[in-house]
Design an enzyme around this catalytic site. Structure first.
Site, PDB file in Angstrom:
ATOM      1  N   HIS A 117      40.226  48.479  43.294  1.00  0.00           N
ATOM      2  CA  HIS A 117      40.517  48.456  44.731  1.00  0.00           C
ATOM      3  C   HIS A 117      39.981  49.686  45.459  1.00  0.00           C
ATOM      4  CE1 HIS A 117      42.746  44.781  44.531  1.00  0.00           C
ATOM      5  NE2 HIS A 117      43.557  45.262  43.601  1.00  0.00           N
ATOM      6  N   ASP A 177      39.392  39.821  43.510  1.00  0.00           N
ATOM      7  CA  ASP A 177      39.830  41.022  44.235  1.00  0.00           C
ATOM      8  C   ASP A 177      38.717  41.567  45.126  1.00  0.00           C
ATOM      9  OD1 ASP A 177      42.406  41.077  43.258  1.00  0.00           O
ATOM     10  OD2 ASP A 177      41.984  42.536  41.670  1.00  0.00           O
ATOM     11  N   HIS A 188      44.714  39.130  47.521  1.00  0.00           N
ATOM     12  CA  HIS A 188      44.671  37.722  47.108  1.00  0.00           C
ATOM     13  C   HIS A 188      44.737  36.791  48.312  1.00  0.00           C
ATOM     14  CE1 HIS A 188      46.590  39.082  43.017  1.00  0.00           C
ATOM     15  NE2 HIS A 188      45.398  39.613  43.242  1.00  0.00           N
ATOM     16  N   HIS A 198      39.055  37.490  37.861  1.00  0.00           N
ATOM     17  CA  HIS A 198      40.047  38.016  38.803  1.00  0.00           C
ATOM     18  C   HIS A 198      39.504  39.256  39.512  1.00  0.00           C
ATOM     19  CE1 HIS A 198      43.960  38.560  40.632  1.00  0.00           C
ATOM     20  NE2 HIS A 198      43.765  39.858  40.430  1.00  0.00           N
TER      21      HIS A 198
END
Length: 369
Positions: free
Chosen positions: A293, A270, A84, A266
């Site tokens: 991720h 990321d 973030h 979101h």
């Protein structure tokens, strides 16, 4: 290729600015300070709570853990949940910043990048002397995980576009997508989108004491199963909230969605943060289906590898065989009157205060073959 835009200088912030909060997973109180940095510094984290205040570069090759976010490590130093923070910097096109923190993890704040963006905008930015260098994606770069349905591709584009699609086979969340057609849209369209998790994931994390800094105010909790009154009462006590209920949309009543597709937005946030680990802003059209991720970082590594190859290829001097050399063989003979086998250079094509470029033509008729 690595391209420079004449009207685009590198930037940093005008003055230090700090934010304080708790780490999502560690539960530690942390103060994080953004500090101005010089040309070509990039993003670096400094753990001021450790001996000698070690620095960890925001480099995809330094990612050491992806289990609960993106964690960087160098030596014995770690900094967790960097995505973030990096998304805020990349989204505002700030190139050089030193990020000091006094704990192992960046603060989660409200689960988005909004607080970081607001702080950075408040202190302002300034131009530096060096030109900003973009990595222009030279050809399609593809990454996939067929077993998880992950597909990611970066395509050549003189600009920045990004599209993300998520699908968790959930009747509550459903299939969502989010996109931006210019990095300048990040601030208004993406930065305030909060992280999310499913209720069953939350319960598992709490059970294993893995979200010590977790709070129902810093995440969207999606209820994907039938929940009893007893379970809701347990959550109320756990997070010190009153009368937790499940809304009709399948979201715990602790928050209201900021966007109908906030989870997809979101995931895009990321991805922007994880791709900042490449080491240069990119020009590309990026499309990602079901990113996370681990996939983001694997994808970033492929992009960095392509960038390094481009740099290596670009380091070889351009040679026009028809252009008149600075010195030809006769000139060299006059300066260095040697005969074979001591004549190693046929012509000199470039001279600068720091280097000389020469050419030696080699054929199979050379005696040493």
């Amino acid at each position: 290729m690595l391209a420079k835009t004449m009207s685009s200088k590198q930037t940093t912030i005008k003055e230090p600015v700090e934010v304080s909060g708790v780490g999502l997973h560690s539960g530690e109180e942390v103060t994080m300070t953004f500090k101005p940095a010089p040309d070509n510094h990039g993003y670096k984290f400094r753990r001021i709570d450790l001996p000698d205040s070690p620095i960890i570069e925001a480099d995809v090759d330094l990612v050491v853990d992806l289990s609960r976010g993106t964690t960087l490590g160098k030596g014995n130093a770690r900094v967790a949940t960097v995505e973030h923070t990096l998304a805020a910097l990349a989204g505002l096109e700030i190139d050089n910043v030193l990020i000091e923190l006094n704990a192992t993890e960046t603060p989660i704040m409200d689960g988005s990048a909004q607080v970081f963006v607001d702080a950075l905008l408040k202190c302002g930015t300034r131009e530096l002397h060096a030109e900003r260098e973009y990595f222009e994606i030279p050809h399609n770069i593809h990454y996939s995980e067929p077993e998880r349905g992950v597909e990611m591709i970066a395509m050549p584009l003189d600009g920045y576009r990004m599209t993300v699609m998520v699908d968790y086979n959930s009747t509550v969340l459903g299939s969502q997508h989010a996109s931006i057609t210019d990095i300048h849209e990040f601030r208004k369209e993406i930065s305030s989108s909060r992280t999310f998790c499913f209720l069953h994931e939350l319960e598992e994390l709490v059970k294993h004491n893995l979200i010590k800094g977790g709070d129902l105010n810093n995440a969207i909790v999606i209820v994907d199963k039938m929940v009893t009154k007893a379970e809701l009462d347990h959550l109320s006590k756990l997070f010190n909230k009153k009368n937790i209920e499940v809304q009709a949309e399948g979201i715990l009543n602790n928050v209201q969605l900021r966007y109908q597709n906030e989870p997809a937005r979101h995931k895009l946030l990321d991805l922007i943060g994880d791709l900042a680990l490449v080491g240069a802003p990119i020009k590309a059209q990026v499309m990602a289906a079901r990113p996370g991720h681990a996939a983001n970082v694997a994808f970033a590594k492929k992009i960095k590898k392509a960038m390094q190859k481009r740099k290596k290829d670009a380091s070889a001097p351009y040679y026009d065989i028809n252009e008149k050399p600075v010195f030809d063989a006769r000139d060299i003979k006059r300066i260095l009157p040697h005969d074979d086998p001591f004549v190693f250079v046929d012509k000199i094509i470039e001279i600068s205060p720091k280097h000389i470029v020469g050419v030696k033509n080699v054929t199979l008729t050379e005696y040493f073959f």
